[in-house]
Design an enzyme around this catalytic site. Structure first.
Site, PDB file in Angstrom:
ATOM      1  N   ASP A  30       0.819  -1.068  -0.111  1.00  0.00           N
ATOM      2  CA  ASP A  30      -0.035  -0.098  -0.094  1.00  0.00           C
ATOM      3  C   ASP A  30       0.972   1.280   0.079  1.00  0.00           C
ATOM      4  OD1 ASP A  30      -2.241  -1.616   0.123  1.00  0.00           O
ATOM      5  OD2 ASP A  30      -2.899  -0.800   2.068  1.00  0.00           O
ATOM      6  N   LYS A  87      -8.145   0.533  -4.999  1.00  0.00           N
ATOM      7  CA  LYS A  87      -9.179  -0.096  -4.155  1.00  0.00           C
ATOM      8  C   LYS A  87     -10.561   0.597  -4.552  1.00  0.00           C
ATOM      9  CE  LYS A  87      -6.757  -1.109   0.202  1.00  0.00           C
ATOM     10  NZ  LYS A  87      -6.733  -2.643  -0.015  1.00  0.00           N
ATOM     11  N   GLY A 159      -5.125  -2.995   8.945  1.00  0.00           N
ATOM     12  CA  GLY A 159      -4.678  -1.690  10.027  1.00  0.00           C
ATOM     13  C   GLY A 159      -4.534  -1.845  11.251  1.00  0.00           C
ATOM     14  N   ARG A 171      -6.182 -20.668   7.044  1.00  0.00           N
ATOM     15  CA  ARG A 171      -6.505 -22.039   7.632  1.00  0.00           C
ATOM     16  C   ARG A 171      -7.730 -22.347   7.268  1.00  0.00           C
ATOM     17  NH1 ARG A 171      -2.569 -24.355   9.931  1.00  0.00           N
ATOM     18  NH2 ARG A 171      -0.851 -23.490  11.276  1.00  0.00           N
ATOM     19  N   GLY A 257      -3.051  -7.609   8.510  1.00  0.00           N
ATOM     20  CA  GLY A 257      -2.198  -7.593   9.634  1.00  0.00           C
ATOM     21  C   GLY A 257      -0.764  -7.972   9.465  1.00  0.00           C
ATOM     22  N   GLY A 278      -0.100  -3.745   3.896  1.00  0.00           N
ATOM     23  CA  GLY A 278      -0.920  -2.357   3.947  1.00  0.00           C
ATOM     24  C   GLY A 278      -0.346  -1.369   4.918  1.00  0.00           C
ATOM     25  N   SER A 279      -0.652  -1.397   6.007  1.00  0.00           N
ATOM     26  CA  SER A 279      -0.079  -0.186   7.112  1.00  0.00           C
ATOM     27  C   SER A 279       1.312  -0.777   7.677  1.00  0.00           C
ATOM     28  CB  SER A 279      -1.182  -0.110   8.226  1.00  0.00           C
ATOM     29  OG  SER A 279      -2.299   0.030   7.709  1.00  0.00           O
TER      30      SER A 279
END
Length: 336
Positions: A30, A87, A159, A171, A257, A278-279
């Site tokens: 990102d 996005k 995030g 999983r 995550g 992402g973050s």
């Protein structure tokens, strides 16, 4: 004969899936500025996701999160030579066509943005640009593939810097594929019927509004001009393909995550075809080093000498305990 590069990127389902598969084994990052995009490219990212705010900032700001400013996306596209993704809100047909018109290489129909349609995701087969969609389990993945997704990713909990939900989702997909492989055709038909049910929610609500009870209206043209029998038949065909292949028929990336090189390596160990971050990069104290390190760990995820070296001297973004987030505030709950 001269090859048309645009036709290699956009068009048929085979071409869209082929373009998505070209990112396999890599990291997609990102970015919110052209400078960040250059950092990602220099670090070895296979693509960047252009957006106005990273998921951590979207979560903190609240309100309605929409498609990024087209001008911002164009700036990022002009800054790098690797593919640029963007996005789009769940079900927002017009945002999707705007982004397609800009010329982005791929769309992400993302739960990180505020959903636009309470009933349906995009019918992605109507778009020429490939689309990636999130999934927490096999039924969600199958619905998105039926709609035309060229890539699936875990939703995780974007995030948060917390990998547990991405692990949960991959999983679950893996386990449900394992179970599916042992099913008979009769059992697959029952699964197809169950997976199809969400496409008829709007028709059932219309039946209740008009007739006072659900189930009084036909299911003709319930979604994208298709009725129940065709939807179930096409979903059954996807289930048979998964049973035969022992995996999804499109690439399946990890997302939501990933905050450290070890997180990226973990998701690859669990069977992900690649990783979205992402973050985790630009919310870390040293984005350049974090970006390089995650790429190294993902590309060499079974070489723990490399993963260990990649992890040295790094500090991840501040994390969030998933249990501290009310269920109705979790981004992964968006989508149907």
């Amino acid at each position: 004969m001269t090859l048309d590069l645009n036709k290699l990127r956009f068009g048929s389902e085979l071409i869209k899936r082929g373009f998505s598969a070209m990112t396999k084994g890599g990291v997609i990052m990102d970015v919110t500025t052209a400078d960040q995009a250059k950092i990602a490219e220099a670090a070895g990212a296979v693509a960047v996701m252009a957006l106005e705010r990273v998921p951590a900032d979207i979560r903190a700001a609240g309100g309605v999160a929409r498609m990024a400013d087209p001008m911002k996306i164009k700036e990022i596209m002009d800054a790098v030579s690797i593919p640029v993704m963007a996005k789009v809100r769940i079900g927002h047909i017009s945002e999707a066509y705007v982004l397609e018109k800009i010329g982005v290489d791929m769309l992400d129909e993302s739960e990180v943005l505020t959903p636009a349609d309470p009933f349906f995701h995009l019918y992605k087969k109507n778009l020429t640009v490939p689309v990636v969609s999130g999934a927490r389990n096999l039924p969600e993945a199958v619905r998105r593939i039926f709609e035309g997704a060229a890539m699936i990713r875990t939703k995780g909990e974007a995030g948060t810097g917390n990998i547990i939900e991405a692990v949960r989702h991959i999983r679950k997909v893996n386990e449900e594929i394992s179970v599916l492989k042992r099913m008979s055709d009769e059992q697959l038909r029952a699964v197809a019927s169950n997976i199809s049910a969400s496409y008829f929610v709007l028709r059932e609500e219309a039946s209740k509004d008009l007739m006072g009870v659900e189930g009084k209206l036909s299911y003709d043209s319930a979604y994208a001009g298709m009725g129940r029998s065709r939807i179930e038949r096409e979903i059954l065909a996807i289930l048979r393909q998964i049973r035969r292949m022992g995996r999804l028929p499109v690439v399946n990336f990890a997302a939501g995550g990933v905050a450290t090189p070890a997180d990226g390596a973990l998701m690859m160990e669990l069977g992900a075809d690649g990783v979205f971050v992402g973050s985790g990069i630009f919310k870390s104290p040293n984005p350049e080093k974090m970006a390089r390190s995650i790429v190294e760990a993902v590309e060499n995820y079974r070489d723990y000498d490399v993963v260990e070296k990649a992890s040295e001297g790094l500090q991840g973004m501040p994390g969030v305990d998933i249990e501290s987030i009310p269920k109705d505030m979790r981004l992964q709950e968006r989508g149907w």
